[in-house]
Design a protein around this motif. Structure first.
Motif, PDB file in Angstrom:
ATOM      1  N   TYR A   1       1.005  -1.274   0.391  1.00 35.68           N
ATOM      2  CA  TYR A   1      -0.061   0.408   0.240  1.00 35.68           C
ATOM      3  C   TYR A   1       1.027   1.349  -0.197  1.00 35.68           C
TER       4      TYR A   1
ATOM      5  N   PRO B   1       0.918   4.917   0.815  1.00 39.48           N
ATOM      6  CA  PRO B   1       0.070   6.394   1.203  1.00 39.48           C
ATOM      7  C   PRO B   1      -0.364   7.190   1.228  1.00 39.48           C
ATOM      8  N   THR B   2      -0.910   7.607   0.066  1.00 37.49           N
ATOM      9  CA  THR B   2      -1.237   9.208  -0.644  1.00 37.49           C
ATOM     10  C   THR B   2      -1.712   8.495  -2.037  1.00 37.49           C
ATOM     11  N   ILE B   3      -1.068   7.408  -2.487  1.00 35.76           N
ATOM     12  CA  ILE B   3      -0.743   7.384  -3.843  1.00 35.76           C
ATOM     13  C   ILE B   3      -2.216   5.940  -4.268  1.00 35.76           C
ATOM     14  N   THR B   4      -1.930   5.042  -3.359  1.00 34.59           N
ATOM     15  CA  THR B   4      -3.143   3.997  -4.023  1.00 34.59           C
ATOM     16  C   THR B   4      -4.321   4.318  -3.827  1.00 34.59           C
TER      17      THR B   4
ATOM     18  N   ASN C   1      -6.194   6.701  -5.604  1.00 29.85           N
ATOM     19  CA  ASN C   1      -6.115   8.174  -5.619  1.00 29.85           C
ATOM     20  C   ASN C   1      -5.383   8.188  -6.819  1.00 29.85           C
TER      21      ASN C   1
ATOM     22  N   ASN D   1      -3.503  11.880  -7.236  1.00 28.39           N
ATOM     23  CA  ASN D   1      -2.349  12.016  -7.071  1.00 28.39           C
ATOM     24  C   ASN D   1      -0.891  11.150  -7.144  1.00 28.39           C
ATOM     25  N   SER D   2      -1.585   9.804  -8.031  1.00 32.99           N
ATOM     26  CA  SER D   2      -1.060   8.629  -8.693  1.00 32.99           C
ATOM     27  C   SER D   2      -0.418  10.058 -10.157  1.00 32.99           C
TER      28      SER D   2
ATOM     29  N   LEU E   1       7.306   7.013   1.052  1.00 29.48           N
ATOM     30  CA  LEU E   1       5.863   7.041   1.309  1.00 29.48           C
ATOM     31  C   LEU E   1       5.688   6.398   1.910  1.00 29.48           C
TER      32      LEU E   1
ATOM     33  N   LYS F   1       6.424   6.415   5.700  1.00 29.50           N
ATOM     34  CA  LYS F   1       5.190   7.000   6.404  1.00 29.50           C
ATOM     35  C   LYS F   1       4.504   6.395   7.155  1.00 29.50           C
TER      36      LYS F   1
ATOM     37  N   SER G   1     -11.716   5.735  -1.714  1.00 29.02           N
ATOM     38  CA  SER G   1     -11.255   6.775  -0.433  1.00 29.02           C
ATOM     39  C   SER G   1     -11.385   5.282   0.208  1.00 29.02           C
TER      40      SER G   1
ATOM     41  N   GLU H   1      -1.240  -0.423   7.518  1.00 34.66           N
ATOM     42  CA  GLU H   1      -1.214   0.117   8.100  1.00 34.66           C
ATOM     43  C   GLU H   1      -0.849   0.596   9.597  1.00 34.66           C
TER      44      GLU H   1
END
Length: 339
Positions: free
Chosen positions: A159, A161-164, A166, A169-170, A203, A206, A273, A303
């Motif tokens: 996974y 973060p912020t990309i999978t 989205n 963002n990708s 990423l 994080k 989301s 996560e």
């Protein structure tokens, strides 16, 4: 007298399956997951008379057993322990059955949060003469024939973060690196690829500070233009949504995989989301428009926001939805549950 083999003996398991193929008909009791359903379906595919798969019967001649200690295959009075390897990995491979077998192996590795076992790697290497290819590369789906931004959106494991999930963002990430939106990973030069890998690792750090480049550069397995990783994610999703029949159909008619993969890409490429996560007595309740409790579990375990021992339920308005993968029920597809 029951013969229980304590050490993993995959060759014995394979011989046991081959002996089962000589039966005219059989009942197979299995766990409710992609690997078990596909491997059982492949056995039934070659039965001469009507046979059955059961998730609950106590009267089946053949049983696939899975628990925290590993997996076993029991046939009549013989039980063979196969350790962490998938049930699909002991099914005899033919060109007609490669796709379901690779899907079963990959899905089990993903759901069990493990690397391929030595046995599974040997099975895949022994299939290279049939068209299977193995390469070391970034662990994102279908990088040979999908644009990089879509491969990143579909990256459930790891996974990112912020990309999978989205899309915006990708696309922004690959534009930042100077990559065209429709470029494929295989078209990148070494410098650009290293920059992308660095961004991805940064990423992931994080949520997992211990992640390294070696964690996301892994053995990637392909057959023709099919990626075993994308196959696994697709059929995990459709098992949650449509139930086991779609997997039986896939085992009997592997070319339908292309239709389902395209449908999966269409759904996931729109993005999704993940909102609030709450725990009650029965479930981790997740506010999300990703309609796959199992894929959500794969993400949230990475996560470290949930435990694997409690089912996932998706909050959908005033409803809670889960799947048979998590709960003991005769129903299939997305099932309304009560907290």
């Amino acid at each position: 007298m029951e013969n229980f083999i304590k050490e993993p003996t995959l060759e014995e398991a394979k011989k046991l399956i081959e002996s089962i193929n000589k039966e005219e008909s059989i009942c197979i009791k299995i766990p409710y997951n992609v690997d078990a359903i596909l491997s059982a379906s492949l056995i039934l595919k070659y039965m001469e008379k009507s046979s059955a798969i059961s998730f609950s019967s106590t009267n089946c001649e053949l049983e696939f057993i899975q628990n925290n200690g590993g997996k076993s295959i029991r046939f009549k009075n013989t039980e063979v322990f196969i350790g962490n390897s998938s049930f699909s990995s002991v099914i005899p491979i033919t060109t007609d059955d490669i796709l379901p077998i690779l899907t079963g192996i990959s899905s089990d590795a993903i759901l069990e949060r493990r690397n391929f076992t030595d046995w599974e790697v040997s099975v895949m290497k022994n299939s290279e003469n049939l068209g299977v290819t193995i390469e070391k590369n970034l662990k994102i789906p279908s990088y040979h024939n999908a644009p990089i931004f879509l491969s990143l959106i579909e990256s459930f494991d790891p996974y990112i973060p912020t990309i999978t999930g989205n899309r915006e963002n990708s696309i922004s990430l690959i534009n930042e690196i100077g990559i065209d939106e429709l470029s494929k990973l295989t078209e990148l030069n070494e410098g650009t690829l290293n920059t992308l890998i660095f961004k991805v690792v940064s990423l992931i750090m994080k949520i997992n500070p211990k992640v390294t480049r070696d964690d996301i550069i892994t053995d990637r397995v392909f057959y023709l233009d099919y990626d075993s990783l994308e196959l696994a994610f697709s059929f995990i999703y459709f098992l949650d949504n449509l139930g086991s029949k779609i997997l039986v159909d896939f085992a009997l008619n592997p070319p339908i995989a292309r239709i389902l993969i395209n449908k999966f890409r269409e759904i996931i490429s729109k993005g999704f989301s993940i909102g609030a996560i709450n725990e009650d007595k029965k479930f981790f309740i997740v506010d999300s428009n990703l309609k796959s409790p199992t894929l959500l579990q794969i993400i949230l375990l990475q996560e470290q926001k949930i435990r694997k021992d409690k089912p996932i339920a998706i909050k959908d308005g005033n409803k809670l939805l889960s799947s048979r993968y998590f709960i003991n029920t005769e129903k299939e597809g997305l099932i309304e549950v009560e907290s």
